[in-house]
Scaffold this motif. Structure first.
Motif, mmCIF file in Angstrom:
data_model
loop_
_atom_site.group_PDB
_atom_site.id
_atom_site.type_symbol
_atom_site.label_atom_id
_atom_site.label_comp_id
_atom_site.label_asym_id
_atom_site.label_seq_id
_atom_site.Cartn_x
_atom_site.Cartn_y
_atom_site.Cartn_z
ATOM 1 N N ILE A 338 -0.903 -2.886 -4.199
ATOM 2 C CA ILE A 338 -1.693 -2.066 -3.272
ATOM 3 C C ILE A 338 -2.405 -2.936 -2.230
ATOM 4 C CG2 ILE A 338 -3.847 -2.056 -4.615
ATOM 5 C CD1 ILE A 338 -4.056 0.950 -3.941
ATOM 6 N N ASN A 339 -2.637 -4.203 -2.550
ATOM 7 C CA ASN A 339 -3.273 -5.120 -1.603
ATOM 8 C C ASN A 339 -2.322 -5.536 -0.489
ATOM 9 O OD1 ASN A 339 -5.779 -5.416 -3.155
ATOM 10 N ND2 ASN A 339 -4.464 -6.427 -4.642
ATOM 11 N N LEU A 340 -1.033 -5.553 -0.794
ATOM 12 C CA LEU A 340 -0.065 -6.077 0.166
ATOM 13 C C LEU A 340 0.674 -4.981 0.925
ATOM 14 C CD1 LEU A 340 1.268 -8.856 -2.160
ATOM 15 C CD2 LEU A 340 -0.086 -9.188 -0.117
ATOM 16 N N MET A 341 0.961 -3.863 0.241
ATOM 17 C CA MET A 341 1.664 -2.752 0.894
ATOM 18 C C MET A 341 0.958 -1.446 0.533
ATOM 19 S SD MET A 341 5.645 -3.790 0.330
ATOM 20 C CE MET A 341 6.292 -2.541 1.405
ATOM 21 N N PRO A 342 -0.209 -1.200 1.118
ATOM 22 C CA PRO A 342 -0.952 0.016 0.741
ATOM 23 C C PRO A 342 -0.218 1.307 1.073
ATOM 24 C CG PRO A 342 -1.989 -1.097 2.607
ATOM 25 C CD PRO A 342 -0.948 -2.021 2.085
ATOM 26 N N SER A 343 0.569 1.317 2.143
ATOM 27 C CA SER A 343 1.307 2.533 2.482
ATOM 28 C C SER A 343 2.431 2.793 1.480
ATOM 29 C CB SER A 343 1.874 2.436 3.897
ATOM 30 O OG SER A 343 2.504 1.193 4.084
ATOM 31 N N MET A 344 3.026 1.722 0.944
ATOM 32 C CA MET A 344 4.047 1.897 -0.091
ATOM 33 C C MET A 344 3.409 2.367 -1.405
ATOM 34 S SD MET A 344 7.291 1.768 -0.244
ATOM 35 C CE MET A 344 7.863 0.682 1.037
ATOM 36 N N SER A 345 2.144 1.989 -1.592
ATOM 37 C CA SER A 345 1.423 2.420 -2.789
ATOM 38 C C SER A 345 1.250 3.938 -2.812
ATOM 39 C CB SER A 345 0.053 1.733 -2.825
ATOM 40 O OG SER A 345 -0.636 2.052 -3.995
ATOM 41 N N LEU A 346 1.125 4.550 -1.626
ATOM 42 C CA LEU A 346 1.045 6.012 -1.552
ATOM 43 C C LEU A 346 2.314 6.641 -2.107
ATOM 44 C CD1 LEU A 346 -0.202 8.698 -0.527
ATOM 45 C CD2 LEU A 346 0.945 8.256 1.650
ATOM 46 N N TRP A 347 3.465 6.054 -1.768
ATOM 47 C CA TRP A 347 4.724 6.613 -2.277
ATOM 48 C C TRP A 347 4.856 6.395 -3.770
ATOM 49 C CZ3 TRP A 347 6.902 10.162 0.290
ATOM 50 C CH2 TRP A 347 6.787 10.174 1.678
ATOM 51 N N TRP A 348 4.362 5.266 -4.276
ATOM 52 C CA TRP A 348 4.317 5.060 -5.735
ATOM 53 C C TRP A 348 3.516 6.184 -6.389
ATOM 54 C CZ3 TRP A 348 6.759 2.180 -9.195
ATOM 55 C CH2 TRP A 348 7.417 1.012 -8.788
ATOM 56 N N PHE A 349 2.368 6.509 -5.784
ATOM 57 C CA PHE A 349 1.513 7.553 -6.351
ATOM 58 C C PHE A 349 2.197 8.911 -6.321
ATOM 59 C CE2 PHE A 349 -1.510 11.010 -5.495
ATOM 60 C CZ PHE A 349 -2.199 11.014 -6.704
ATOM 61 N N LEU A 350 2.813 9.263 -5.186
ATOM 62 C CA LEU A 350 3.428 10.582 -5.040
ATOM 63 C C LEU A 350 4.597 10.762 -6.013
ATOM 64 C CD1 LEU A 350 3.412 10.960 -1.145
ATOM 65 C CD2 LEU A 350 2.019 12.231 -2.784
ATOM 66 N N LEU A 351 5.429 9.733 -6.152
ATOM 67 C CA LEU A 351 6.593 9.876 -7.031
ATOM 68 C C LEU A 351 6.211 9.759 -8.500
ATOM 69 C CD1 LEU A 351 9.224 8.068 -4.838
ATOM 70 C CD2 LEU A 351 9.297 10.430 -5.564
ATOM 71 N N CYS A 352 5.182 8.944 -8.808
ATOM 72 C CA CYS A 352 4.705 8.884 -10.201
ATOM 73 C C CYS A 352 4.067 10.212 -10.610
ATOM 74 C CB CYS A 352 3.695 7.745 -10.385
ATOM 75 S SG CYS A 352 4.450 6.112 -10.496
ATOM 76 N N SER A 353 3.323 10.827 -9.705
ATOM 77 C CA SER A 353 2.724 12.129 -10.027
ATOM 78 C C SER A 353 3.810 13.194 -10.173
ATOM 79 C CB SER A 353 1.706 12.544 -8.963
ATOM 80 O OG SER A 353 2.322 12.630 -7.698
ATOM 81 N N SER A 354 4.877 13.079 -9.396
ATOM 82 C CA SER A 354 6.005 14.006 -9.573
ATOM 83 C C SER A 354 6.660 13.787 -10.931
ATOM 84 C CB SER A 354 7.059 13.790 -8.479
ATOM 85 O OG SER A 354 6.507 13.986 -7.207
ATOM 86 N N ASN A 355 6.747 12.520 -11.355
ATOM 87 C CA ASN A 355 7.377 12.202 -12.638
ATOM 88 C C ASN A 355 6.592 12.772 -13.815
ATOM 89 O OD1 ASN A 355 9.597 10.846 -13.898
ATOM 90 N ND2 ASN A 355 8.147 9.346 -14.678
ATOM 91 N N MET A 356 5.267 12.876 -13.656
ATOM 92 C CA MET A 356 4.471 13.466 -14.739
ATOM 93 C C MET A 356 4.241 14.967 -14.514
ATOM 94 S SD MET A 356 0.557 12.217 -14.178
ATOM 95 C CE MET A 356 0.779 10.462 -14.044
ATOM 96 N N ALA A 357 5.044 15.573 -13.644
ATOM 97 C CA ALA A 357 5.062 17.024 -13.409
ATOM 98 C C ALA A 357 3.737 17.547 -12.885
ATOM 99 C CB ALA A 357 5.464 17.772 -14.677
ATOM 100 N N ALA A 358 3.235 16.905 -11.839
ATOM 101 C CA ALA A 358 2.025 17.413 -11.175
ATOM 102 C C ALA A 358 2.436 18.468 -10.155
ATOM 103 C CB ALA A 358 1.290 16.269 -10.488
#
Length: 447
Positions: A338-358
């Motif tokens: 998140i320190n190096l690619m904060p915008s990519m971290s957003l996509w990590w969050f969105l797809l991880c939340s999709s994976n846990m069925a949010a």
């Protein structure tokens, strides 16, 4: 249906022109054409000698087109560095052709033929463009698991033909199943359980995912695992009465295996291995819902198969984006991103939340209907379902927090904020995952 098969066939000569971007654009064009003109397949249509499709085929063919376009979009590193790019493009298009033929055939034998043929390009992709020398072992695992389970399926297809004098999947009814024995029941579903994969038969999957290139991982998670669920949906009408008697074994095994594999996920230190094991856990829920043979179970499993195909494929893309920069998939090295690619971290969050069925993802709709079907089948399955749901959220949070937070371990990380191609790739995974929930009627009323 034939027009789309010819469309993909005529893409094969284009592969040898090595025109990467033109092929990507044409695959997305094909998916949009199928989205618009294939919607008329609300019931069995285009029924010919061997070709016929319905709403089950429609969703999975559309997913195949979409994932194959995204596969090429994600394989920029192969395109810019490999000397065999023409062969790589050829393998992708041939695999797409086999998948479309598998989902659009009405003959059980032709489905078996194309079902097994899809193994060949996948095997060559793992063997030719895999990362490490262990890819040979992964390819052998994939080959022998599939061949071991597929030969009994072939014999039972012959048995079905001699019993009811037709192999047309659209003409089967539950009344035929009373004449079949336990051998036909087991051999008809074993090949699909290996491809799904069910716990116990899943050992080929983490190996194949870890050693495969990004395109191989995406097609394995996105479409090839769905071939097993699609095959089960097609043959259940033949073995309906036997399923009522014996399906409880597979429901219990899938729930127990899902919980066990979720615990295995919490111990993984390899990014791709963790995502691969999470696929086994999600397919355990799908298998449990399928085996209940209720309307909610069938509809929910179909919904979750499509949702998982998009979500899991996107997570493999994220793992590959990190791997291309750090040259490692280890969670010990992939830290503090998140320190190096904060915008990519957003996509990590969105797809991880999709994976846990949010909400509002399609995964949520699929999991709710699957939980309803399994709990209505037997109240004592609540324990397995609740543990599986809890640990699913647990390992997804573990994956997100471990990769994005903490001290930066590697100084080799190139401090660019990502390429436009990568953000487009992730957006095209995430957008349909959140838009398809608006078409609930298609997924539940027509099936």
């Amino acid at each position: 249906m034939l027009k789309f098969i010819f469309f993909v066939s005529f893409l094969i000569p284009l592969c040898f022109l090595s025109n990467y971007w033109l092929l990507v654009v044409l695959l997305f064009l094909g998916s949009f054409l199928y989205l618009v003109f294939g919607i008329s397949l609300s019931f069995v249509s285009y029924l010919g000698y061997y070709l016929g499709s319905d709403v089950l085929s429609y969703g999975l063919i559309l997913l195949s087109f979409w994932i194959c376009g995204l596969m090429l979009l994600s394989s920029g590193s192969i395109y810019f560095t490999s000397n065999y790019i023409m062969l790589f493009l050829f393998m992708n298009v041939v695999l797409l052709l086999f998948l479309i033929l598998s989902f659009s055939t009405s003959s059980l034998f032709m489905f078996y033929l194309f079902f097994e043929s899809s193994l060949i390009p996948t095997f060559f992709m793992i063997l030719g463009w895999g990362y490490q020398p262990e890819r040979v072992q992964a390819g052998v695992y994939l080959l022998f698991y599939t061949l071991f389970a597929s030969l009994p399926l072939l014999l039972s297809i012959f048995n079905v033909y001699f019993s009811i004098n037709t192999l047309n999947m659209f003409l089967y009814f539950g009344t035929f199943s009373s004449g079949f024995g336990i051998y036909v029941y087991l051999s008809l579903i074993l090949a699909f359980l290996v491809k799904l994969p069910m716990f116990i038969f899943h050992l080929w999957l983490p190996k194949a995912h870890v050693e495969a290139p990004i395109a191989g991982s995406m097609i394995l998670a996105g479409v090839l695992l769905k071939l097993g669920g699609y095959g089960l949906l097609r043959v259940f009408s033949l073995i309906y009465f036997l399923g009522v008697s014996f399906n409880f074994i597979f429901i219990g095994l899938s729930l127990f295996g899902g919980v066990l594999v979720s615990l295995v996920c919490l111990r993984q230190v390899d990014l791709k291995s963790l995502i691969a094991y999470s696929s086994v856990a999600h397919m355990g829920i799908v298998l449990g819902g399928l085996m209940t043979m209720t309307h909610w179970g069938m509809s929910g499993s179909y919904t979750l198969m499509i949702a998982h195909g998009l979500c899991s494929s996107g997570m493999f893309c994220l793992a590959n984006i990190s791997y291309e920069r750090l040259s490692s998939r280890s969670l010990m090295i992939n830290k503090g991103l998140i320190n190096l690619m904060p915008s990519m971290s957003l996509w990590w969050f969105l797809l991880c939340s999709s994976n846990m069925a949010a909400p509002p993802t399609l995964n949520l709709l699929g999991e709710i209907s699957l939980f309803n079907s399994v709990i209505s089948w037997g109240w004592y399955s609540i324990l397995g379902i609740s543990l599986l749901s809890f640990f699913s959220a647990g390992y997804t949070l573990y994956l997100y927090s471990y990769t994005q937070h903490g001290k930066i371990f590697s100084l080799l990380y190139s401090c660019n904020s990502g390429f436009l191609r990568e953000y487009l790739l992730l957006f095209l995974h995430w957008l349909p995952l959140n838009l398809y929930i608006l078409s609930v009627a298609v997924l539940f009323d027509w099936i």
